[in-house]
Motif scaffolding. Structure first.
Motif, PDB file in Angstrom:
ATOM      1  N   ARG A  40      -1.905   9.262  19.862  1.00  0.00           N
ATOM      2  CA  ARG A  40      -2.736   8.682  18.795  1.00  0.00           C
ATOM      3  C   ARG A  40      -3.499   7.420  19.226  1.00  0.00           C
ATOM      4  O   ARG A  40      -3.785   6.545  18.414  1.00  0.00           O
ATOM      5  N   TYR A  41      -3.833   7.345  20.513  1.00  0.00           N
ATOM      6  CA  TYR A  41      -4.648   6.228  20.988  1.00  0.00           C
ATOM      7  C   TYR A  41      -6.085   6.433  20.507  1.00  0.00           C
ATOM      8  O   TYR A  41      -6.530   7.578  20.353  1.00  0.00           O
ATOM      9  N   THR A  42      -6.808   5.349  20.315  1.00  0.00           N
ATOM     10  CA  THR A  42      -8.225   5.473  19.994  1.00  0.00           C
ATOM     11  C   THR A  42      -8.964   5.974  21.238  1.00  0.00           C
ATOM     12  O   THR A  42      -8.488   5.830  22.366  1.00  0.00           O
ATOM     13  N   ASP A  43     -10.131   6.548  21.023  1.00  0.00           N
ATOM     14  CA  ASP A  43     -10.936   7.024  22.150  1.00  0.00           C
ATOM     15  C   ASP A  43     -11.216   5.905  23.140  1.00  0.00           C
ATOM     16  O   ASP A  43     -11.082   6.088  24.354  1.00  0.00           O
ATOM     17  N   ASP A  44     -11.618   4.744  22.619  1.00  0.00           N
ATOM     18  CA  ASP A  44     -11.952   3.623  23.498  1.00  0.00           C
ATOM     19  C   ASP A  44     -10.756   3.158  24.317  1.00  0.00           C
ATOM     20  O   ASP A  44     -10.874   2.892  25.512  1.00  0.00           O
ATOM     21  N   TYR A  45      -9.594   3.078  23.664  1.00  0.00           N
ATOM     22  CA  TYR A  45      -8.397   2.616  24.365  1.00  0.00           C
ATOM     23  C   TYR A  45      -7.947   3.643  25.412  1.00  0.00           C
ATOM     24  O   TYR A  45      -7.610   3.279  26.544  1.00  0.00           O
ATOM     25  N   ALA A  46      -7.977   4.917  25.069  1.00  0.00           N
ATOM     26  CA  ALA A  46      -7.587   5.962  26.021  1.00  0.00           C
ATOM     27  C   ALA A  46      -8.530   5.962  27.232  1.00  0.00           C
ATOM     28  O   ALA A  46      -8.081   6.053  28.376  1.00  0.00           O
ATOM     29  N   GLU A  47      -9.817   5.848  26.985  1.00  0.00           N
ATOM     30  CA  GLU A  47     -10.784   5.816  28.081  1.00  0.00           C
ATOM     31  C   GLU A  47     -10.555   4.602  28.973  1.00  0.00           C
ATOM     32  O   GLU A  47     -10.590   4.704  30.203  1.00  0.00           O
ATOM     33  N   LYS A  48     -10.301   3.451  28.367  1.00  0.00           N
ATOM     34  CA  LYS A  48     -10.041   2.223  29.130  1.00  0.00           C
ATOM     35  C   LYS A  48      -8.805   2.373  30.007  1.00  0.00           C
ATOM     36  O   LYS A  48      -8.826   2.028  31.194  1.00  0.00           O
ATOM     37  N   ILE A  49      -7.732   2.903  29.446  1.00  0.00           N
ATOM     38  CA  ILE A  49      -6.494   3.087  30.205  1.00  0.00           C
ATOM     39  C   ILE A  49      -6.739   3.992  31.410  1.00  0.00           C
ATOM     40  O   ILE A  49      -6.298   3.703  32.525  1.00  0.00           O
TER      41      ILE A  49
END
Length: 119
Positions: A40-49
Motif C-alpha cells: 500500500r505504498y504510494t506511487d511516488d514513494y514506491a518509485e523513490k524506493i
C-alpha cells in the motif's frame, strides 16, 4: 518512471555462449506493483524506493547476475528491498500472497508488460 530500464536486454554467457533475455523494465514495474498493491505504498514513494535501491544500480549487469535476479520471484525482491536481507527471519512471511499469480497476470496484462522476466 524507470527511464533507464528497458526490456529485451540480451546477455551471453562468455563460457558457453548461452543467451538470456532480461526484461528489466517489466521486472521493475512488477516490483513497483507489489509495493503499491500489497504494501500500500504510494506511487511516488514506491518509485523513490526502487530508484534509490540496488535494483536500479548503475553496476554493470552480466549473464550470471541477471540469472540470479530471474531466479527468485519479484515478490522476494520487493520484500528484500523493503525489509532487508533475511526478512523471513524477522517476522515477515516468505510465502507468496494467495492471490499473487492472479494479481500478477492481471497486472502484466493491464500494464502491457512482458509475460516472463527472463527468456
Amino acid at each position: 518512471m524507470f527511464e533507464d530500464a528497458h526490456d529485451n536486454m540480451v546477455f551471453t554467457d562468455p563460457e558457453t555462449g548461452d543467451q538470456l533475455i532480461f526484461h528489466r523494465k517489466t521486472w521493475l514495474y512488477i516490483i513497483f506493483g507489489i509495493l503499491t498493491h500489497y504494501l500500500r505504498y504510494t506511487d511516488d514513494y514506491a518509485e523513490k524506493i526502487i530508484n534509490e535501491s540496488f535494483l536500479c544500480s548503475k553496476e554493470e549487469l552480466n549473464f550470471h547476475s541477471v540469472g540470479m535476479l530471474c531466479h527468485d520471484e519479484e515478490y522476494h525482491w520487493a520484500m528484500l528491498l523493503v525489509h532487508g536481507d533475511n526478512y523471513w527471519n524477522h517476522g515477515f512471511n516468505i510465502e507468496l500472497p494467495d492471490d499473487y499469480y492472479d494479481w500478477m497476470d492481471s497486472y502484466i496484462k493491464n500494464n502491457n508488460l512482458k509475460l516472463n522476466i527472463c527468456d
